[in-house]
Design an enzyme around this catalytic site. Sequence first.
Site, mmCIF file in Angstrom:
data_model
loop_
_atom_site.group_PDB
_atom_site.id
_atom_site.type_symbol
_atom_site.label_atom_id
_atom_site.label_comp_id
_atom_site.label_asym_id
_atom_site.label_seq_id
_atom_site.Cartn_x
_atom_site.Cartn_y
_atom_site.Cartn_z
ATOM 1 N N LEU A 130 1.719 0.198 -4.962
ATOM 2 C CA LEU A 130 1.409 1.368 -5.105
ATOM 3 C C LEU A 130 2.252 2.430 -4.631
ATOM 4 O O LEU A 130 2.872 3.241 -5.389
ATOM 5 C CB LEU A 130 -0.250 1.516 -4.581
ATOM 6 C CG LEU A 130 -0.780 2.885 -4.879
ATOM 7 C CD1 LEU A 130 -0.994 3.228 -6.315
ATOM 8 C CD2 LEU A 130 -2.391 3.080 -4.086
ATOM 9 N N GLY A 136 2.472 8.379 -1.508
ATOM 10 C CA GLY A 136 1.907 7.469 -0.392
ATOM 11 C C GLY A 136 0.431 7.817 -0.617
ATOM 12 O O GLY A 136 -0.214 7.499 -1.317
ATOM 13 N N GLY A 247 -9.184 -4.076 1.031
ATOM 14 C CA GLY A 247 -7.991 -4.239 1.886
ATOM 15 C C GLY A 247 -8.230 -3.623 3.059
ATOM 16 O O GLY A 247 -7.924 -4.173 4.252
ATOM 17 N N GLU A 360 -2.703 0.657 4.347
ATOM 18 C CA GLU A 360 -3.849 0.591 3.649
ATOM 19 C C GLU A 360 -4.638 1.995 4.021
ATOM 20 O O GLU A 360 -5.776 1.914 3.959
ATOM 21 C CB GLU A 360 -4.985 -0.404 3.840
ATOM 22 C CG GLU A 360 -4.011 -1.901 4.023
ATOM 23 C CD GLU A 360 -4.256 -2.618 2.532
ATOM 24 O OE1 GLU A 360 -5.173 -2.277 1.892
ATOM 25 O OE2 GLU A 360 -3.575 -3.660 2.144
ATOM 26 N N GLY A 361 -3.689 3.177 3.837
ATOM 27 C CA GLY A 361 -4.601 4.477 3.942
ATOM 28 C C GLY A 361 -4.483 4.771 5.302
ATOM 29 O O GLY A 361 -5.116 4.029 6.477
ATOM 30 N N THR A 362 -3.772 5.853 5.596
ATOM 31 C CA THR A 362 -3.518 6.361 6.995
ATOM 32 C C THR A 362 -4.828 6.784 7.863
ATOM 33 O O THR A 362 -5.912 7.293 7.001
ATOM 34 C CB THR A 362 -2.817 7.556 7.335
ATOM 35 O OG1 THR A 362 -3.167 8.527 6.513
ATOM 36 C CG2 THR A 362 -1.244 7.236 6.513
ATOM 37 N N GLU A 364 -5.651 9.578 8.966
ATOM 38 C CA GLU A 364 -6.027 10.834 8.173
ATOM 39 C C GLU A 364 -6.870 10.872 6.892
ATOM 40 O O GLU A 364 -7.806 11.274 6.472
ATOM 41 C CB GLU A 364 -5.032 11.981 8.181
ATOM 42 C CG GLU A 364 -4.252 12.523 9.232
ATOM 43 C CD GLU A 364 -3.463 11.547 10.138
ATOM 44 O OE1 GLU A 364 -2.956 10.413 9.402
ATOM 45 O OE2 GLU A 364 -3.322 11.685 11.332
HETATM 46 C C1 LIG Z 1 4.168 -2.224 7.342
HETATM 47 C C2 LIG Z 1 3.561 -1.386 6.101
HETATM 48 C C3 LIG Z 1 3.140 -1.964 4.914
HETATM 49 C C4 LIG Z 1 2.702 -1.574 3.860
HETATM 50 N N1 LIG Z 1 2.501 -2.311 2.593
HETATM 51 C C5 LIG Z 1 2.216 -1.635 1.569
HETATM 52 C C6 LIG Z 1 2.100 -2.439 0.454
HETATM 53 O O1 LIG Z 1 1.864 -3.647 0.548
HETATM 54 N N2 LIG Z 1 1.806 -1.602 -0.706
HETATM 55 C C7 LIG Z 1 1.554 -0.480 -0.807
HETATM 56 O O2 LIG Z 1 1.370 -0.022 -1.872
HETATM 57 N N3 LIG Z 1 2.009 0.358 0.117
HETATM 58 C C8 LIG Z 1 2.228 -0.246 1.316
HETATM 59 N N4 LIG Z 1 2.586 0.560 2.593
HETATM 60 C C9 LIG Z 1 2.426 1.764 2.573
HETATM 61 C C10 LIG Z 1 1.415 2.442 3.154
HETATM 62 O O3 LIG Z 1 0.193 2.376 2.397
HETATM 63 C C11 LIG Z 1 1.803 4.186 3.255
HETATM 64 O O4 LIG Z 1 2.855 4.280 4.229
HETATM 65 C C12 LIG Z 1 0.713 5.097 3.570
HETATM 66 O O5 LIG Z 1 -0.410 5.043 2.442
HETATM 67 C C13 LIG Z 1 1.041 6.355 3.765
HETATM 68 O O6 LIG Z 1 1.955 7.027 2.590
HETATM 69 P P1 LIG Z 1 3.123 7.559 3.297
HETATM 70 O O7 LIG Z 1 4.130 6.462 3.869
HETATM 71 O O8 LIG Z 1 3.919 7.968 1.841
HETATM 72 O O9 LIG Z 1 3.009 8.787 3.950
HETATM 73 P P2 LIG Z 1 2.485 10.239 3.463
HETATM 74 O O10 LIG Z 1 1.229 9.792 2.389
HETATM 75 O O11 LIG Z 1 3.726 11.177 3.185
HETATM 76 O O12 LIG Z 1 1.672 10.538 4.900
HETATM 77 C C14 LIG Z 1 2.559 11.088 5.973
HETATM 78 C C15 LIG Z 1 1.628 11.712 7.144
HETATM 79 O O13 LIG Z 1 1.046 12.662 6.370
HETATM 80 C C16 LIG Z 1 -0.371 12.642 6.663
HETATM 81 N N5 LIG Z 1 -1.270 12.992 5.364
HETATM 82 C C17 LIG Z 1 -0.814 12.827 4.377
HETATM 83 N N6 LIG Z 1 -1.700 13.189 3.349
HETATM 84 C C18 LIG Z 1 -2.617 14.058 4.194
HETATM 85 C C19 LIG Z 1 -3.653 14.945 4.089
HETATM 86 N N7 LIG Z 1 -4.069 15.232 2.778
HETATM 87 N N8 LIG Z 1 -4.390 15.554 5.096
HETATM 88 C C20 LIG Z 1 -3.909 15.099 6.303
HETATM 89 N N9 LIG Z 1 -3.016 14.395 6.505
HETATM 90 C C21 LIG Z 1 -2.314 13.854 5.505
HETATM 91 C C22 LIG Z 1 -0.762 10.897 6.513
HETATM 92 O O14 LIG Z 1 -1.874 10.722 7.287
HETATM 93 C C23 LIG Z 1 0.555 10.653 7.232
HETATM 94 O O15 LIG Z 1 0.064 10.787 8.737
HETATM 95 C C24 LIG Z 1 2.973 -0.237 3.830
HETATM 96 C C25 LIG Z 1 3.322 0.720 4.908
HETATM 97 C C26 LIG Z 1 3.720 -0.109 5.979
HETATM 98 C C27 LIG Z 1 4.314 0.790 7.085
#
Ligand SMILES: Cc1cc2nc3c(=O)[nH]c(=O)nc-3n(C[C@H](O)[C@H](O)[C@H](O)COP(=O)(O)OP(=O)(O)OC[C@H]3O[C@@H](n4cnc5c(N)ncnc54)[C@H](O)[C@@H]3O)c2cc1C
Length: 379
Positions: A130, A136, A247, A360-362, A364
């Site tokens: 995704l 993200g 997940g 799987e969703g931070t 926040e």
């Molecule tokens: C080891 C690992 C394995 C992963 N495996 C997969 C996988 O198999 N498949 C897949 O699809 N993805 C995977 N991911 C991606 C993971 O799901 C994303 O990193 C995560 O969803 C955050 O997206 P982003 O990295 O783009 O960060 P962003 O969405 O850019 O977020 C950056 C920061 O801003 C904060 N933030 C964002 N929006 C808001 C808001 N509206 N309000 C407050 N805070 C906010 C977030 O909490 C975070 O701290 C993986 C990541 C890691 C590190």
Amino acid sequence: MLANSVPPAPATAANAWRERARALSDRDIRPLAVQIDRDDRVPDTVVHALSNAGFLGLGIPETLGGTGGDARSMVAVLEELSRASAAVAVLVAVHLSVCAAPILQHGTDEQRQRYLPPLARGELLGAFALTEPNAGSDTARLAARYARDGPDFVLNGTKMFISNAIPAGVTLVFATSNPDLGHQGISAFILPPGTAGCSVAQRLDKMGLRGSETTELVIDHARLPATCLLGAEGTGLRVALGALTGGRVGIASCALGVAQAAFDEMLGHVRDDDADWKRTRLARAFADLAAARALVERAAERKDAGQSYATEASVAKLVASRAAVAIASSGVDVAGPEGVRSGATPERLLRDARVFPIVEGTTEIQELILARNLLEGTD
Ligand SMILES: Cc1cc2nc3c(=O)[nH]c(=O)nc-3n(C[C@H](O)[C@H](O)[C@H](O)COP(=O)(O)OP(=O)(O)OC[C@H]3O[C@@H](n4cnc5c(N)ncnc54)[C@H](O)[C@@H]3O)c2cc1C
């Protein structure tokens, strides 16, 4: 008296699965945990052992080649695997919760028959794609595109941070037909093994969960027959969000396993030196662990009972990932300088734990989901 392990419980299917996972972890995984972390690779022998034990078929009905098992069994297995190696547990969690489960839930009979038996046997590993370089948490920014071309779909895009994504596996991928359509434009597709146009552009080096492969996946004019569409066209976001709810219970179980492992380590150190501050840390860790365990089990129980469990999944993921970080961090303090040496268990557990609040969703995003569910009564 403080328990140093999971308390005895009445014999249930979940406990039988837990015992099997604990035995396999002790024999085949824990002795390799340092190697897996150092080499950033789970050996094929471990994947075969997981497959032989039936762990890669959990949640897949026996009629489709799986080993059945309910959500409580799955969380027990993931926790026990994660106590030995979080990377191995995450490999299994992704394979089961966000690849096999959505195919089971949304797939046609043909898709289930074609993909679930080899996934259950571990002949294919499952992945879920995704996230993108610029999308993200905010799925509205998804840029991967698909278009119809005759009877086929043609996909283009780049997916980032994708676990288990190997060209020889099965990857669920999400793309939009038109960004202006917002969420209604997103569809889910099954990328079969060896799809032409799909390649791993880079393998990402990480601080923690090393061994659970995380890659950049490039999809360049991948032509898919209509039989690869998962669910109805335009329902891809619903498929993705449903998969992520399941997940989160899986990832919470993996975090719980790391929290338990860090607690076990800490208990050993405090037995050797029970300075007051160390006793306090141990007690705090025990409380955090107990809360995380109760929440993970509650989410699984609701899922097994066929009740809505999105709120419980988010709470479990939030609390278990925080508990893992807090306990692993205290574990490093309690272990002293030896705990930060490369290859020492406390430092590995802390590096592994630190990744759970992101995947799987931070944290926040879990908080936003919880606030929405509480204020709007949605789940
Ligand atoms: C080891 C690992 C394995 C992963 N495996 C997969 C996988 O198999 N498949 C897949 O699809 N993805 C995977 N991911 C991606 C993971 O799901 C994303 O990193 C995560 O969803 C955050 O997206 P982003 O990295 O783009 O960060 P962003 O969405 O850019 O977020 C950056 C920061 O801003 C904060 N933030 C964002 N929006 C808001 C808001 N509206 N309000 C407050 N805070 C906010 C977030 O909490 C975070 O701290 C993986 C990541 C890691 C590190």
